[in-house]
Design a protein around this motif. Structure first.
Motif, PDB file in Angstrom:
ATOM      1  N   ILE A  49       0.834  -1.224   0.000  1.00 18.35           N
ATOM      2  CA  ILE A  49       0.000   0.000   0.000  1.00 18.35           C
ATOM      3  C   ILE A  49       0.865   1.268   0.000  1.00 18.35           C
ATOM      4  O   ILE A  49       0.672   2.146  -0.836  1.00 18.35           O
ATOM      5  CB  ILE A  49      -1.009   0.005   1.173  1.00 18.35           C
ATOM      6  N   PRO A  50       1.838   1.392   0.922  1.00 17.98           N
ATOM      7  CA  PRO A  50       2.661   2.623   0.905  1.00 17.98           C
ATOM      8  C   PRO A  50       3.521   2.744  -0.346  1.00 17.98           C
ATOM      9  O   PRO A  50       3.809   3.847  -0.796  1.00 17.98           O
ATOM     10  CB  PRO A  50       3.535   2.484   2.157  1.00 17.98           C
ATOM     11  N   VAL A  51       3.927   1.598  -0.919  1.00 21.20           N
ATOM     12  CA  VAL A  51       4.743   1.629  -2.138  1.00 21.20           C
ATOM     13  C   VAL A  51       3.930   2.216  -3.289  1.00 21.20           C
ATOM     14  O   VAL A  51       4.410   3.051  -4.049  1.00 21.20           O
ATOM     15  CB  VAL A  51       5.243   0.203  -2.506  1.00 21.20           C
ATOM     16  N   THR A  52       2.660   1.788  -3.407  1.00 21.57           N
ATOM     17  CA  THR A  52       1.799   2.308  -4.482  1.00 21.57           C
ATOM     18  C   THR A  52       1.546   3.798  -4.288  1.00 21.57           C
ATOM     19  O   THR A  52       1.463   4.547  -5.258  1.00 21.57           O
ATOM     20  CB  THR A  52       0.448   1.567  -4.538  1.00 21.57           C
ATOM     21  N   ALA A  53       1.423   4.223  -3.024  1.00 21.96           N
ATOM     22  CA  ALA A  53       1.203   5.655  -2.746  1.00 21.96           C
ATOM     23  C   ALA A  53       2.371   6.482  -3.265  1.00 21.96           C
ATOM     24  O   ALA A  53       2.186   7.572  -3.815  1.00 21.96           O
ATOM     25  CB  ALA A  53       1.026   5.876  -1.248  1.00 21.96           C
ATOM     26  N   SER A  54       3.588   5.957  -3.130  1.00 20.12           N
ATOM     27  CA  SER A  54       4.777   6.666  -3.634  1.00 20.12           C
ATOM     28  C   SER A  54       4.821   6.648  -5.159  1.00 20.12           C
ATOM     29  O   SER A  54       5.139   7.657  -5.795  1.00 20.12           O
ATOM     30  CB  SER A  54       6.053   6.015  -3.091  1.00 20.12           C
TER      31      SER A  54
END
Length: 508
Positions: A49-54
């Motif tokens: 999830i945080p990777v996709t946000a970046s």
């Protein structure tokens, strides 16, 4: 006709070059997540999830949400594909929904038919994925329109049903599952009350005024909890990996698999629609069905291709079916769809009946991308079976630091707060000890995600009825949802009291 136009619009979104890349990355990572025993789709989705946000930082909010959910959903159904690889080659299920595949997949591998078993599981998964997506396209709009007619009382009862469904079928003990559900609801109350503005359970800590970040909790209990388990229990795969000779199945294998694939696909799809009874239950039911109707039931457990084709089709169809209550009703029926729901909410997108009218780009773009993703998985899995088999041999000493790094950097990147890192470690330790004592984590995450919505609908219903609690039982739809919720929790308890074994470990 409208549905077809919306689907064409969805394909226009899904076929944008960056979304094709996101879908490809999702299914590739998902397959690897499924292949690596112990990680599972929930941890994989939470971790990314945080990777996709970046990755989607430069896109408009609506486009960023669509691209992120395309990648995360790809990880979900990709992991369902990949879970069969370890079941067949190593006699170790990649995740709970692949347990039934072990029964005949590994005996086939020992007979030198590993390639045929893996190919049939890939073909079955593809057919099941397409069937479940056609069902999703047909049912999405009618269910959304029906859900729009429900008021706050019905929505409250429907969410209680969603919680009860997953709690009733999660882990080995209904009591432990209900404890974790209640704990998730309690964690959801921490922070500023959105209506009165009063700080609740914050102990004057400014960092808690916004409550616990969903992502921090999910990554902590699933990904970091799994890391602690691997380190402290020194888990590793010491089993001998079966050799893969011929990759493609014979004509007889294909002929024997057609019936089980179709039956498993439809059975899995309808089981997936029902919250809480997803992929694991569907795969076992498919296995039992194939054994029951077989002319030679004695061959099951000794390398029957039907025992691989049916369960693998069922578990993939169930993952597609589980998207229906998530997208149309806002009710996640499995642990992974609860994490996906949390991801959508992070992007200010509320899953449920209004999703298809307020965010058609996201809803139909996701559905169209799943058609493309399933095709990608078939093309990837057939020729690259031997490559994915090598991933199983990845030593924990390389895997663990990578998971820890992604967890820490990902969680810190969301709010840039070191407090979140301490919360992450705390929930990681908590997740490890709870899982060690058979407390399921999926109900906790579901309670945390649904908690604010349950509270809001409860308050709205009571405001409309002037504080009269009977509104929840005098409205027919609300009463039906509450009765089903009660039965869902009560029936397993009654069956256990009568001495019947009821164990369904539904995490995916």
């Amino acid at each position: 006709m409208d549905t077809l136009q919306f689907l064409m619009h969805g394909f226009a979104i899904a076929l944008q070059w960056h979304n094709i890349l996101f879908a490809f990355a999702g299914v590739l990572i998902g397959t690897m997540v499924g292949v690596l025993p112990g990680i599972g789709p929930i941890s994989g989705v939470a971790l990314l999830i945080p990777v996709t946000a970046s990755l989607t930082g430069g896109l408009r909010p609506e486009e960023a949400a669509a691209s992120s959910i395309i990648l995360l959903a790809g990880v979900y159904y990709g992991a369902m594909y990949g879970g069969s690889t370890t079941s067949i080659l190593l006699n170790t299920p990649g995740e709970s929904s692949s347990v039934a595949t072990v029964l005949d997949g590994y005996p086939m591998a020992k007979q030198g038919r590993a390639g045929a078993a893996l190919s049939i599981s890939a073909i079955g998964s593809f057919v099941a994925g397409i069937i479940s997506l056609i069902g999703l396209v047909i049912l999405a709009e009618p269910l959304s329109n029906l859900a729009l007619k429900l008021g706050p009382a019905e929505h409250f009862s429907l969410m209680i049903l969603g919680l009860s469904a997953l709690s009733g079928l999660a882990g080995k003990s209904v009591t432990k599952a209900l404890i974790m559900t209640t704990l998730g609801l309690l964690l959801a109350t921490i922070g500023m009350d959105t209506i009165s503005g009063v700080a609740r359970f914050t102990f004057d800590l400014p960092e808690l005024f916004q409550g616990f970040e969903f992502l921090t909790v999910a990554v902590g209990v699933f990904a970091l909890g799994e890391v602690f388990k691997t380190i402290l229990e020194r888990e590793s795969n010491n089993g001998e990996i079966a050799r893969i000779n011929r990759i493609f199945p014979t004509k007889q294998d294909l002929k024997d698999s057609v019936g089980p694939i179709l039956r498993g696909s439809f059975l899995g799809f309808f089981k997936g629609i029902v919250p809480g009874s997803g992929a694991t239950l569907a795969s076992f039911l498919s296995y039992l069905l194939e054994k029951k109707i077989s002319k030679n039931p004695e061959k099951f457990g000794k390398g029957a291709i039907e025992g691989v084709a049916g369960p693998e089709s069922a578990n993939n169809a169930a993952s597609g079916g589980a998207m229906i209550p998530l997208l149309t009703l806002g009710i996640p029926g499995t642990g992974t769809t609860a994490v996906l729901m949390g991801a959508l909410i992070m992007y200010n997108v509320q899953p449920g009946p209004l999703l298809f009218s307020e965010h058609p780009t996201i809803a139909w773009g996701l559905i169209a991308s799943m058609f493309i993703g399933n095709l990608m998985l078939l093309i990837l899995n057939m020729p690259l079976v031997k490559v994915f088999a090598k991933i199983i041999e990845t030593p924990p000493k390389y895997l663990i630091p990578m998971i820890v790094a992604i967890s820490f950097f990902g969680v810190y990147a969301v709010q840039l707060a070191t407090f979140d890192l301490f919360v992450l470690i705390g929930f990681g330790i908590f997740g490890y000890f709870m899982t060690k004592h058979d407390y399921p984590m999926a109900p906790l995450v579901l309670g945390l995600v649904l908690g604010p919505m349950i509270e809001n609908n409860l308050r709205r219903a009571l405001t409309i009825s002037n504080g009269d609690y009977s509104v929840f039982v005098t409205r027919p739809a609300s009463l039906i949802f509450l009765l089903i919720a009660l039965l869902w929790v009560a029936v397993p308890v009654i069956l256990k009291m009568k001495g019947k074994k009821v164990i369904v470990n539904e995490a995916a």
